[in-house]
Design a protein around this motif. Structure first.
Motif, PDB file in Angstrom:
ATOM      1  N   ALA A  48     -13.900  12.536   5.590  1.00  0.00           N
ATOM      2  CA  ALA A  48     -13.961  13.286   6.291  1.00  0.00           C
ATOM      3  C   ALA A  48     -15.399  13.859   7.075  1.00  0.00           C
ATOM      4  CB  ALA A  48     -13.418  14.110   5.569  1.00  0.00           C
ATOM      5  N   PRO A  49     -15.344  13.962   8.521  1.00  0.00           N
ATOM      6  CA  PRO A  49     -16.347  14.197   8.924  1.00  0.00           C
ATOM      7  C   PRO A  49     -17.069  14.821   8.429  1.00  0.00           C
ATOM      8  CG  PRO A  49     -14.573  14.731  10.574  1.00  0.00           C
ATOM      9  CD  PRO A  49     -14.073  15.128   9.004  1.00  0.00           C
ATOM     10  N   ASP A  50     -17.031  15.480   7.375  1.00  0.00           N
ATOM     11  CA  ASP A  50     -19.045  16.308   6.292  1.00  0.00           C
ATOM     12  C   ASP A  50     -18.417  15.375   5.588  1.00  0.00           C
ATOM     13  OD1 ASP A  50     -16.436  16.490   5.001  1.00  0.00           O
ATOM     14  OD2 ASP A  50     -16.797  18.861   5.234  1.00  0.00           O
ATOM     15  N   GLU A  51     -18.490  13.761   5.040  1.00  0.00           N
ATOM     16  CA  GLU A  51     -18.405  13.995   3.846  1.00  0.00           C
ATOM     17  C   GLU A  51     -19.867  12.058   3.732  1.00  0.00           C
ATOM     18  OE1 GLU A  51     -13.977  14.871   1.878  1.00  0.00           O
ATOM     19  OE2 GLU A  51     -14.878  12.742   2.005  1.00  0.00           O
ATOM     20  N   VAL A  52     -20.060  11.662   2.323  1.00  0.00           N
ATOM     21  CA  VAL A  52     -20.824  11.296   2.563  1.00  0.00           C
ATOM     22  C   VAL A  52     -20.448   9.932   1.015  1.00  0.00           C
ATOM     23  CG1 VAL A  52     -22.734  11.951   3.796  1.00  0.00           C
ATOM     24  CG2 VAL A  52     -22.615  11.194   1.024  1.00  0.00           C
ATOM     25  N   LEU A  53     -20.121   8.556   1.442  1.00  0.00           N
ATOM     26  CA  LEU A  53     -19.895   7.303   0.804  1.00  0.00           C
ATOM     27  C   LEU A  53     -21.051   7.042  -0.301  1.00  0.00           C
ATOM     28  CD1 LEU A  53     -17.362   6.512  -0.887  1.00  0.00           C
ATOM     29  CD2 LEU A  53     -17.269   4.236   0.885  1.00  0.00           C
ATOM     30  N   LEU A  54     -20.638   6.853  -2.030  1.00  0.00           N
ATOM     31  CA  LEU A  54     -22.386   6.587  -1.966  1.00  0.00           C
ATOM     32  C   LEU A  54     -21.950   5.557  -2.678  1.00  0.00           C
ATOM     33  CD1 LEU A  54     -23.399   9.919  -3.859  1.00  0.00           C
ATOM     34  CD2 LEU A  54     -24.270   8.312  -1.765  1.00  0.00           C
ATOM     35  N   GLN A  55     -22.719   3.970  -3.066  1.00  0.00           N
ATOM     36  CA  GLN A  55     -22.717   3.230  -3.931  1.00  0.00           C
ATOM     37  C   GLN A  55     -23.165   3.839  -5.175  1.00  0.00           C
ATOM     38  OE1 GLN A  55     -21.248  -0.099  -3.894  1.00  0.00           O
ATOM     39  NE2 GLN A  55     -21.134  -0.023  -5.812  1.00  0.00           N
ATOM     40  N   THR A  56     -22.228   3.834  -6.537  1.00  0.00           N
ATOM     41  CA  THR A  56     -23.509   4.631  -7.814  1.00  0.00           C
ATOM     42  C   THR A  56     -24.295   3.543  -8.050  1.00  0.00           C
ATOM     43  OG1 THR A  56     -21.512   5.851  -8.039  1.00  0.00           O
ATOM     44  CG2 THR A  56     -23.342   5.599  -9.796  1.00  0.00           C
ATOM     45  N   ARG A  57     -25.436   4.407  -8.699  1.00  0.00           N
ATOM     46  CA  ARG A  57     -26.792   3.375  -9.082  1.00  0.00           C
ATOM     47  C   ARG A  57     -27.117   3.860 -10.499  1.00  0.00           C
ATOM     48  NH1 ARG A  57     -28.183  -0.781  -6.516  1.00  0.00           N
ATOM     49  NH2 ARG A  57     -30.292  -0.726  -7.013  1.00  0.00           N
ATOM     50  N   PHE A  58     -26.847   5.464 -11.173  1.00  0.00           N
ATOM     51  CA  PHE A  58     -26.853   5.404 -12.425  1.00  0.00           C
ATOM     52  C   PHE A  58     -25.998   6.418 -12.406  1.00  0.00           C
ATOM     53  CE2 PHE A  58     -30.730   3.113 -11.840  1.00  0.00           C
ATOM     54  CZ  PHE A  58     -30.588   1.956 -12.875  1.00  0.00           C
ATOM     55  N   SER A  59     -24.848   7.370 -13.318  1.00  0.00           N
ATOM     56  CA  SER A  59     -24.878   8.099 -13.885  1.00  0.00           C
ATOM     57  C   SER A  59     -24.884   8.821 -14.858  1.00  0.00           C
ATOM     58  CB  SER A  59     -23.085   8.164 -13.870  1.00  0.00           C
ATOM     59  OG  SER A  59     -22.189   7.670 -14.287  1.00  0.00           O
ATOM     60  N   LEU A  60     -25.393   9.858 -15.403  1.00  0.00           N
ATOM     61  CA  LEU A  60     -26.000  10.944 -16.454  1.00  0.00           C
ATOM     62  C   LEU A  60     -24.713  11.661 -16.779  1.00  0.00           C
ATOM     63  CD1 LEU A  60     -27.760  11.527 -18.393  1.00  0.00           C
ATOM     64  CD2 LEU A  60     -28.279  13.242 -16.993  1.00  0.00           C
ATOM     65  N   VAL A  61     -24.413  11.540 -18.317  1.00  0.00           N
ATOM     66  CA  VAL A  61     -23.361  11.616 -18.426  1.00  0.00           C
ATOM     67  C   VAL A  61     -23.680  13.439 -20.079  1.00  0.00           C
ATOM     68  CG1 VAL A  61     -21.973  12.119 -21.391  1.00  0.00           C
ATOM     69  CG2 VAL A  61     -22.553   9.979 -20.462  1.00  0.00           C
ATOM     70  N   SER A  62     -22.922  14.088 -19.665  1.00  0.00           N
ATOM     71  CA  SER A  62     -23.190  16.297 -19.712  1.00  0.00           C
ATOM     72  C   SER A  62     -22.807  15.595 -20.788  1.00  0.00           C
ATOM     73  CB  SER A  62     -22.648  16.670 -18.541  1.00  0.00           C
ATOM     74  OG  SER A  62     -23.260  18.300 -18.392  1.00  0.00           O
ATOM     75  N   THR A  63     -23.541  15.296 -21.819  1.00  0.00           N
ATOM     76  CA  THR A  63     -23.037  15.525 -23.471  1.00  0.00           C
ATOM     77  C   THR A  63     -22.192  16.497 -23.666  1.00  0.00           C
ATOM     78  OG1 THR A  63     -24.889  13.942 -23.827  1.00  0.00           O
ATOM     79  CG2 THR A  63     -23.133  14.593 -25.413  1.00  0.00           C
ATOM     80  N   GLY A  64     -22.062  17.785 -23.798  1.00  0.00           N
ATOM     81  CA  GLY A  64     -21.148  19.152 -24.232  1.00  0.00           C
ATOM     82  C   GLY A  64     -20.049  19.254 -23.454  1.00  0.00           C
ATOM     83  N   THR A  65     -20.282  19.021 -21.826  1.00  0.00           N
ATOM     84  CA  THR A  65     -18.760  19.122 -21.617  1.00  0.00           C
ATOM     85  C   THR A  65     -17.380  18.111 -21.240  1.00  0.00           C
ATOM     86  OG1 THR A  65     -20.092  20.986 -19.754  1.00  0.00           O
ATOM     87  CG2 THR A  65     -17.961  19.399 -18.963  1.00  0.00           C
ATOM     88  N   GLU A  66     -19.020  17.126 -21.546  1.00  0.00           N
ATOM     89  CA  GLU A  66     -17.810  16.062 -21.459  1.00  0.00           C
ATOM     90  C   GLU A  66     -17.374  15.395 -22.282  1.00  0.00           C
ATOM     91  OE1 GLU A  66     -18.523  12.501 -18.654  1.00  0.00           O
ATOM     92  OE2 GLU A  66     -20.536  13.211 -18.158  1.00  0.00           O
ATOM     93  N   THR A  67     -18.132  15.482 -23.830  1.00  0.00           N
ATOM     94  CA  THR A  67     -17.339  15.474 -25.150  1.00  0.00           C
ATOM     95  C   THR A  67     -16.222  16.520 -25.602  1.00  0.00           C
ATOM     96  OG1 THR A  67     -18.725  16.918 -26.192  1.00  0.00           O
ATOM     97  CG2 THR A  67     -19.482  14.063 -26.173  1.00  0.00           C
ATOM     98  N   ALA A  68     -16.964  17.416 -24.773  1.00  0.00           N
ATOM     99  CA  ALA A  68     -15.643  18.519 -25.214  1.00  0.00           C
ATOM    100  C   ALA A  68     -14.432  18.589 -24.584  1.00  0.00           C
ATOM    101  CB  ALA A  68     -16.019  19.982 -25.398  1.00  0.00           C
ATOM    102  N   LYS A  69     -14.563  17.558 -23.218  1.00  0.00           N
ATOM    103  CA  LYS A  69     -13.193  17.437 -22.617  1.00  0.00           C
ATOM    104  C   LYS A  69     -12.832  16.486 -23.298  1.00  0.00           C
ATOM    105  CE  LYS A  69     -14.674  19.068 -18.069  1.00  0.00           C
ATOM    106  NZ  LYS A  69     -15.310  18.578 -16.924  1.00  0.00           N
ATOM    107  N   LEU A  70     -13.427  15.161 -24.457  1.00  0.00           N
ATOM    108  CA  LEU A  70     -12.831  13.796 -24.505  1.00  0.00           C
ATOM    109  C   LEU A  70     -12.156  14.487 -25.748  1.00  0.00           C
ATOM    110  CD1 LEU A  70     -12.100  11.006 -24.913  1.00  0.00           C
ATOM    111  CD2 LEU A  70     -14.562  10.361 -25.620  1.00  0.00           C
TER     112      LEU A  70
END
Length: 372
Positions: A58-80
């Motif tokens: 969309a006109p207001d978006e940018v596309l990223l090539q991810t370099r590093f991503s961080l796990v949000s431990t509490g939130t993500e393990t709760a969902k897992l």
């Protein structure tokens, strides 16, 4: 401090610079490209999938090539684990460092090749639809995703009105708690950390937080008063995300006058207890007068606007400046840096070894060669 990149608007990013050289002046239709994703296939099941995706920005978006991503431990393990309900398969992750590979026609002040923070998932490529904040060159790319977690802690300082010379206690010395305690110290507050896990107490010391207190001891408040020359904390920040932590936080201030208790963590399980003494801690002037404050990250606007002093965007810019000045200690917090293919192992360790696992990052740099 980094300049703002996006202003508030009705649809995510809105340009406020008219520099026509920033990006291509038309929507970008990308050819299909292989995208690797980390997903939760079901309760306790992590999978890594690669599939072709076609991004039409969309006109207001940018596309990223991810370099590093961080796990949000509490939130993500709760969902897992099913503690927090989601629909499977679930694309997890929401704090990453990425390099801009394409921009929508309305994006300004961002160029292809810029590196920064975004709330994007654990994908090799992803569109930044909500926010992208450019990182200073002095900040290592591995550290960029931590800006999102430090912004969580920044909310506690804003809500709790932490000021120069305050006495502050942080209950819970996980990733968010240690970052929050560091921010309080930078703000000029005398800060004491409290946790029940010896590994977390050692980690706090490694991050230049002196003399953290063992929450298992029967005289925690007495030890805090000893560290503060008999003065009760002005602000207690509950960062453990547990109901027990919130109860303890309420007991640590307010009996000598007004005190702020800031609930930063998100409790996800129940606790059967008598709440009357806790309510009296809030209500009664004798032995009470506690202000109970909520500090969820998203209580502030995402973008800067003329009517709000604080925003998530501004918080991240402040954190980046602190990182560039090397005022935040991050390296001791990093437990794992792994390629995405090892995601099942990483999440298993986060669940099975909570005492030693603090911050886990996925390294996506090996996916940079894929064409877009």
């Amino acid at each position: 401090m980094p300049t703002p990149f996006f202003a508030a608007g009705s649809a995510g990013f809105t340009a406020w610079s008219l520099d026509p050289t920033c990006c291509q002046a038309r929507p970008i239709a990308m050819t299909p490209t292989e995208v690797t994703k980390i997903q939760f296939a079901g309760p306790g099941r992590v999978q890594v999938v690669t599939e072709p995706m076609e991004f039409v920005l969309a006109p207001d978006e940018v596309l990223l090539q991810t370099r590093f991503s961080l796990v949000s431990t509490g939130t993500e393990t709760a969902k897992l684990t099913g503690l927090q309900e989601v629909t499977y398969p679930f694309d997890t992750g929401n704090r990453a460092c990425g390099t801009v590979v394409a921009c929508g026609s309305d994006v300004r002040n961002i160029r292809v090749g810029d590196v920064g923070f975004s709330y994007t998932p654990h994908w090799s490529r992803a569109p930044a639809r909500r926010l992208f904040v450019k990182a200073p060159r002095e900040v290592p790319q591995l550290h960029v995703p931590f800006a999102g977690m430090a912004s969580v802690g920044m909310t506690a300082l804003r809500v709790g009105q932490v000021e120069l010379g305050d006495q502050v206690v942080v209950v819970g010395l996980g990733l968010v708690g240690i970052l929050t305690a560091q921010l309080c110290r930078i703000a000029g507050a005398h800060t004491v950390g409290v946790d029940m896990k010896p590994s977390r107490l050692r980690l706090a010391k490694a991050c230049n937080l002196p003399d953290p207190i063992d929450a298992n001891l029967p005289d925690v408040k007495a030890r805090i008063l000893e560290a503060t020359a008999g003065r009760e904390p002005d602000v207690v920040i509950e960062a453990s995300g547990t109901p027990e932590g919130a109860i303890q936080a309420l007991q640590l201030t307010g009996s000598q006058g007004e005190g702020n208790v800031v609930l930063l963590g998100s409790p996800r399980r129940s606790l059967d207890t008598d709440v009357t003494p806790l309510l009296n801690r809030v209500h009664l002037w004798r032995g009470g007068s506690v202000n109970l404050l909520g500090a969820h990250e998203w209580r502030y606007p995402l973008h800067r606007d003329p009517f709000h002093k604080h925003s998530i965007e501004r918080n991240i810019e402040v954190v980046f400046q602190l990182m560039a000045e090397q005022r935040l200690c991050l390296e001791p917090l990093i437990s794992h840096v792994a390629p995405p293919e090892r995601a099942p192992e990483v999440f298993a360790d986060l669940i099975d070894q909570p005492d030693t696992m603090v911050a886990a990052l996925f390294d996506w740099t090996a996916t940079d060669h894929r064409p877009g």
